[in-house]
Structures are given as C-alpha cells and as structure tokens.
Design an enzyme around this catalytic site. Structure first.
Site, PDB file in Angstrom:
ATOM      1  N   ARG A 139       0.278  -8.793  13.814  1.00  0.00           N
ATOM      2  CA  ARG A 139      -0.262  -7.549  12.836  1.00  0.00           C
ATOM      3  C   ARG A 139      -1.261  -8.383  11.771  1.00  0.00           C
ATOM      4  NH1 ARG A 139       4.966  -4.905  11.025  1.00  0.00           N
ATOM      5  NH2 ARG A 139       3.426  -3.852   9.180  1.00  0.00           N
ATOM      6  N   ARG A 198      -9.246   0.923   9.144  1.00  0.00           N
ATOM      7  CA  ARG A 198      -8.909  -0.416   9.510  1.00  0.00           C
ATOM      8  C   ARG A 198      -9.947  -0.949  10.416  1.00  0.00           C
ATOM      9  NH1 ARG A 198      -2.927   0.617   8.867  1.00  0.00           N
ATOM     10  NH2 ARG A 198      -1.964  -1.416   9.802  1.00  0.00           N
ATOM     11  N   ARG A 237      12.009  -0.931  10.585  1.00  0.00           N
ATOM     12  CA  ARG A 237      10.910  -0.598  11.550  1.00  0.00           C
ATOM     13  C   ARG A 237      10.856  -1.732  12.565  1.00  0.00           C
ATOM     14  NH1 ARG A 237       5.643   0.396   8.065  1.00  0.00           N
ATOM     15  NH2 ARG A 237       4.705  -0.819   9.777  1.00  0.00           N
ATOM     16  N   ARG A 292      12.014  -5.444   4.519  1.00  0.00           N
ATOM     17  CA  ARG A 292      11.651  -4.026   4.192  1.00  0.00           C
ATOM     18  C   ARG A 292      12.871  -2.834   4.855  1.00  0.00           C
ATOM     19  NH1 ARG A 292       5.893  -1.796   5.067  1.00  0.00           N
ATOM     20  NH2 ARG A 292       6.029  -2.977   7.209  1.00  0.00           N
ATOM     21  N   LYS A 304       0.865  -1.327   0.070  1.00  0.00           N
ATOM     22  CA  LYS A 304      -0.053  -0.114   0.037  1.00  0.00           C
ATOM     23  C   LYS A 304       0.960   1.329  -0.237  1.00  0.00           C
ATOM     24  CE  LYS A 304      -1.737  -1.128   3.971  1.00  0.00           C
ATOM     25  NZ  LYS A 304      -1.196  -2.300   4.424  1.00  0.00           N
TER      26      LYS A 304
HETATM   27  P1  AP5 Z   1       4.880  -1.352   1.778  1.00  0.00           P
HETATM   28  O1  AP5 Z   1       4.480  -1.005   0.630  1.00  0.00           O
HETATM   29  O2  AP5 Z   1       5.690  -0.981   2.549  1.00  0.00           O
HETATM   30  O3  AP5 Z   1       3.708  -2.383   2.432  1.00  0.00           O
HETATM   31  P2  AP5 Z   1       2.346  -1.917   3.020  1.00  0.00           P
HETATM   32  O4  AP5 Z   1       1.154  -2.409   2.444  1.00  0.00           O
HETATM   33  O5  AP5 Z   1       2.330  -0.170   3.130  1.00  0.00           O
HETATM   34  O6  AP5 Z   1       2.657  -2.301   4.654  1.00  0.00           O
HETATM   35  P3  AP5 Z   1       2.887  -1.941   6.048  1.00  0.00           P
HETATM   36  O7  AP5 Z   1       3.421  -2.769   6.736  1.00  0.00           O
HETATM   37  O8  AP5 Z   1       3.247  -0.437   6.105  1.00  0.00           O
HETATM   38  O9  AP5 Z   1       1.346  -1.642   6.306  1.00  0.00           O
HETATM   39  P4  AP5 Z   1       0.458  -1.778   7.685  1.00  0.00           P
HETATM   40  O10 AP5 Z   1      -0.747  -1.543   7.453  1.00  0.00           O
HETATM   41  O11 AP5 Z   1       0.943  -2.776   8.484  1.00  0.00           O
HETATM   42  O12 AP5 Z   1       1.614  -0.540   8.516  1.00  0.00           O
HETATM   43  P5  AP5 Z   1       1.175   0.927   8.956  1.00  0.00           P
HETATM   44  O13 AP5 Z   1       2.326   1.847   8.857  1.00  0.00           O
HETATM   45  O14 AP5 Z   1      -0.084   1.472   8.316  1.00  0.00           O
HETATM   46  O15 AP5 Z   1       5.597  -2.841   1.324  1.00  0.00           O
HETATM   47  C1  AP5 Z   1       6.260  -3.780   1.973  1.00  0.00           C
HETATM   48  C2  AP5 Z   1       7.596  -4.252   1.238  1.00  0.00           C
HETATM   49  O16 AP5 Z   1       7.348  -4.980   0.184  1.00  0.00           O
HETATM   50  C3  AP5 Z   1       8.495  -3.329   1.044  1.00  0.00           C
HETATM   51  O17 AP5 Z   1       9.925  -3.499   1.352  1.00  0.00           O
HETATM   52  C4  AP5 Z   1       8.370  -2.875  -0.426  1.00  0.00           C
HETATM   53  O18 AP5 Z   1       9.485  -2.439  -1.112  1.00  0.00           O
HETATM   54  C5  AP5 Z   1       8.004  -4.573  -0.791  1.00  0.00           C
HETATM   55  N1  AP5 Z   1       7.159  -4.633  -2.181  1.00  0.00           N
HETATM   56  C6  AP5 Z   1       5.892  -3.594  -2.050  1.00  0.00           C
HETATM   57  N2  AP5 Z   1       5.020  -3.979  -3.235  1.00  0.00           N
HETATM   58  C7  AP5 Z   1       6.000  -5.185  -3.720  1.00  0.00           C
HETATM   59  C8  AP5 Z   1       5.585  -6.131  -4.852  1.00  0.00           C
HETATM   60  N3  AP5 Z   1       4.623  -5.645  -5.750  1.00  0.00           N
HETATM   61  N4  AP5 Z   1       6.342  -7.338  -4.955  1.00  0.00           N
HETATM   62  C9  AP5 Z   1       7.534  -7.484  -3.960  1.00  0.00           C
HETATM   63  N5  AP5 Z   1       7.835  -6.495  -3.070  1.00  0.00           N
HETATM   64  C10 AP5 Z   1       6.941  -5.469  -2.953  1.00  0.00           C
HETATM   65  O19 AP5 Z   1       0.747   0.681  10.383  1.00  0.00           O
HETATM   66  C11 AP5 Z   1       1.637   0.521  11.352  1.00  0.00           C
HETATM   67  C12 AP5 Z   1       0.872   0.390  12.706  1.00  0.00           C
HETATM   68  O20 AP5 Z   1       0.225   1.778  12.934  1.00  0.00           O
HETATM   69  C13 AP5 Z   1      -0.217  -0.539  13.029  1.00  0.00           C
HETATM   70  O21 AP5 Z   1       0.067  -1.937  13.370  1.00  0.00           O
HETATM   71  C14 AP5 Z   1      -1.141   0.194  14.160  1.00  0.00           C
HETATM   72  O22 AP5 Z   1      -0.483  -0.070  15.418  1.00  0.00           O
HETATM   73  C15 AP5 Z   1      -0.814   1.666  13.774  1.00  0.00           C
HETATM   74  N6  AP5 Z   1      -1.857   2.094  12.818  1.00  0.00           N
HETATM   75  C16 AP5 Z   1      -1.680   2.462  11.458  1.00  0.00           C
HETATM   76  N7  AP5 Z   1      -2.874   3.141  10.973  1.00  0.00           N
HETATM   77  C17 AP5 Z   1      -3.746   2.761  11.850  1.00  0.00           C
HETATM   78  C18 AP5 Z   1      -5.124   2.831  11.950  1.00  0.00           C
HETATM   79  N8  AP5 Z   1      -5.837   3.010  10.875  1.00  0.00           N
HETATM   80  N9  AP5 Z   1      -5.892   2.281  13.073  1.00  0.00           N
HETATM   81  C19 AP5 Z   1      -5.268   1.754  14.023  1.00  0.00           C
HETATM   82  N10 AP5 Z   1      -3.931   1.701  14.408  1.00  0.00           N
HETATM   83  C20 AP5 Z   1      -3.304   2.107  12.922  1.00  0.00           C
END
Ligand code: AP5
Ligand code: ZN
Length: 216
Positions: free
Chosen positions: A171, A88, A160, A127, A13
């Site tokens: 997660r 979420r 991270r 990552r 994403k």
């Molecule tokens: P990447 O693009 O970084 O993946 P992502 O889907 O953004 O994954 P995240 O882990 O950041 O999502 P998340 O939802 O768990 O974390 P968030 O920061 O929102 O890609 C991942 C890796 O794969 C990278 O290395 C990339 O290069 C590679 N890649 C990408 N596409 C690829 C492809 N097609 N092929 C191969 N490789 C690829 O949330 C973190 C924390 O914050 C949560 O756990 C929670 O505690 C809190 N939080 C955030 N939002 C909320 C909310 N709305 N409500 C409550 N808590 C929240």
C-alpha cells in the site's frame, strides 16, 4: 467546508475526518469504508473490489469515481464534505474537478498529512476498527475504554484484512507511485495545506481546526 484529506495509509486521515465530522456535522466520505462495507455485504461492487484491496492495490478509478459522485450529489453534502482517501490518482482528481464543477462547487483545502514513513507501520499494526461505525482506535495511541469495544457505538473492534505488514508495504508503494503526485497537482492549484501529522491526535486536530476556522 469542502475538504480533501491526502496522505499515506496510517497517516491519520480517517481519525481526523471522524473528529471533524463530530465537531462540525460535515459528512465524511471515506471510499475505503464504503468499499469495505460493499465487500462485507458481498455486493457485485464488493466482490470486484475485494481482490484489489486484499493485495493493497487501488480499486479501478471508474468504480471509486462512481461511488463519490453518488455521495456528493446527496443532500447531506449540501453544506460541505470531507473526502477521506479520495482522490488517489490524477485521473480521480480530474474527475472530481468535473463533478464538483457540474455542481457549482469547489475544493476549499486539500489537507496534506505530513508524516515520516517510520511511524506508519506501528500505527497500522496497532489499529482496531469498529465493525459497526468504522471508527478507528489504536491499542497504544488511542485505546478504547473497554478492550475490543467501540466507545462511540458499542460495536465490536476488529483488525482490517489489509493491515498486515506485507500488504501495508504494498500500500505504501502504491501511495508513492500513484497518490503522492497529487501533492504537486494540488500545490499547482494553490489548494495544498500541510499539517504535521507526526504530532499526537489532538494536536493534529488543532492544526486542522485552525485551518478550517481561518477560512470561515
Ligand atoms: P487512521 O486515521 O485510521 O489512518 P488513515 O490515514 O485513515 O489510514 P488508512 O490505512 O485507513 O488509509 P488508507 O488510505 O490506506 O485506507 P483506505 O481505507 O482509504 O489512523 C491509523 C492508526 O493510527 C489508527 O489506529 C489511529 O488510532 C492511529 N493514529 C491516528 N492519528 C494518530 C496520531 N496523530 N498519533 C498516533 N496515532 C494515530 O483504503 C483501503 C483500500 O481501499 C485501498 O488500499 C484501496 O484498495 C481501496 N481504496 C480506497 N479508496 C480508494 C480510491 N480512492 N481509489 C482506489 N482504491 C481505493
Ligand atoms: Zn462504533
């Protein structure tokens, strides 16, 4: 262009939101990134969020809804936004509908990143994220030009805190329990658009560009 990106951790994403922002100039609103910045600068919100994030749990709805509401009313969101990692929970989705309604706006597409769980751990463990601009790289799938340095801004790349295998498993459970139900929620609203997120980064980018351009 009012988009929501929905999918499990590691689905891509953030990577796609970043590419779309660079291509169309529409701001990316990543609740994860905003929360990580608050944790790093030890603001009261960051201190509160830290313990949830470290355990792979969701931060309370009231906190994240407040963050998003504040961003959506800002002038740079006038011509659109990409919500990355929000909503979420069903309660967040209901709150978003209300906030947008009050602004006279609505979601255009909810892009659902369809992946097999098997690929997620490898993506997460490899990552590396830029400390300065938040851009994600991957040691094998999207390596930076110089090791440990962000291509976009020269910032330092780091791993991270929540990208450890045990936290990642939690997660994923949290995603299944609390976030996956949003797929049928948005299907019911005829907003869900599935993309095959197992494909390489540039192919996923193409699928999303087609979707966005077809509605212009
Ligand atoms: P990447 O693009 O970084 O993946 P992502 O889907 O953004 O994954 P995240 O882990 O950041 O999502 P998340 O939802 O768990 O974390 P968030 O920061 O929102 O890609 C991942 C890796 O794969 C990278 O290395 C990339 O290069 C590679 N890649 C990408 N596409 C690829 C492809 N097609 N092929 C191969 N490789 C690829 O949330 C973190 C924390 O914050 C949560 O756990 C929670 O505690 C809190 N939080 C955030 N939002 C909320 C909310 N709305 N409500 C409550 N808590 C929240
Ligand atoms: Zn950077």
């Amino acid at each position: 262009m009012n988009l929501v990106f929905l999918g499990p951790p590691g689905a891509g994403k953030g990577t796609q939101a970043n590419l779309l922002t660079r291509a169309y100039g529409v701001p990316q609103i990543s609740t994860g990134e905003i929360l990580r910045a608050a944790v790093a600068s030890k603001t009261p919100m960051g201190v509160k969020a830290k313990e949830y994030m470290e355990q792979g749990a969701l931060v309370p709805d009231s906190v994240v809804v407040g963050i998003v509401e504040e961003r959506l009313v800002s002038p740079d969101c006038a011509s659109g936004f990409i919500l990355d990692g929000f909503p979420r929970t069903v309660a967040q989705a209901d709150a978003l509908k209300q906030v947008l309604g009050a602004l006279g706006k609505q979601i255009e597409h909810v892009v659902s990143f369809e992946v097999d769980k098997g690929v997620l751990l490898e993506r997460i463990v490899g990552r590396r994220v830029c400390r300065a601009c938040g851009r994600a790289f991957h040691v094998a799938f999207d390596p930076p030009r110089a090791e440990g340095v962000c291509d976009a801004c020269g910032g330092e790349l780091y791993q991270r805190e929540d990208d450890r295998e045990d936290t990642m498993r939690r997660r994923l459970e949290v995603y299944d329990e609390q976030t996956a139900p949003l797929k049928s929620y948005y299907e019911g609203e005829m907003l869900l658009r599935k993309v095959n997120a197992l494909e390489p980064i540039e192919d996923v980018q193409r699928q999303i560009a087609l979707l966005v351009e077809s509605s212009n």
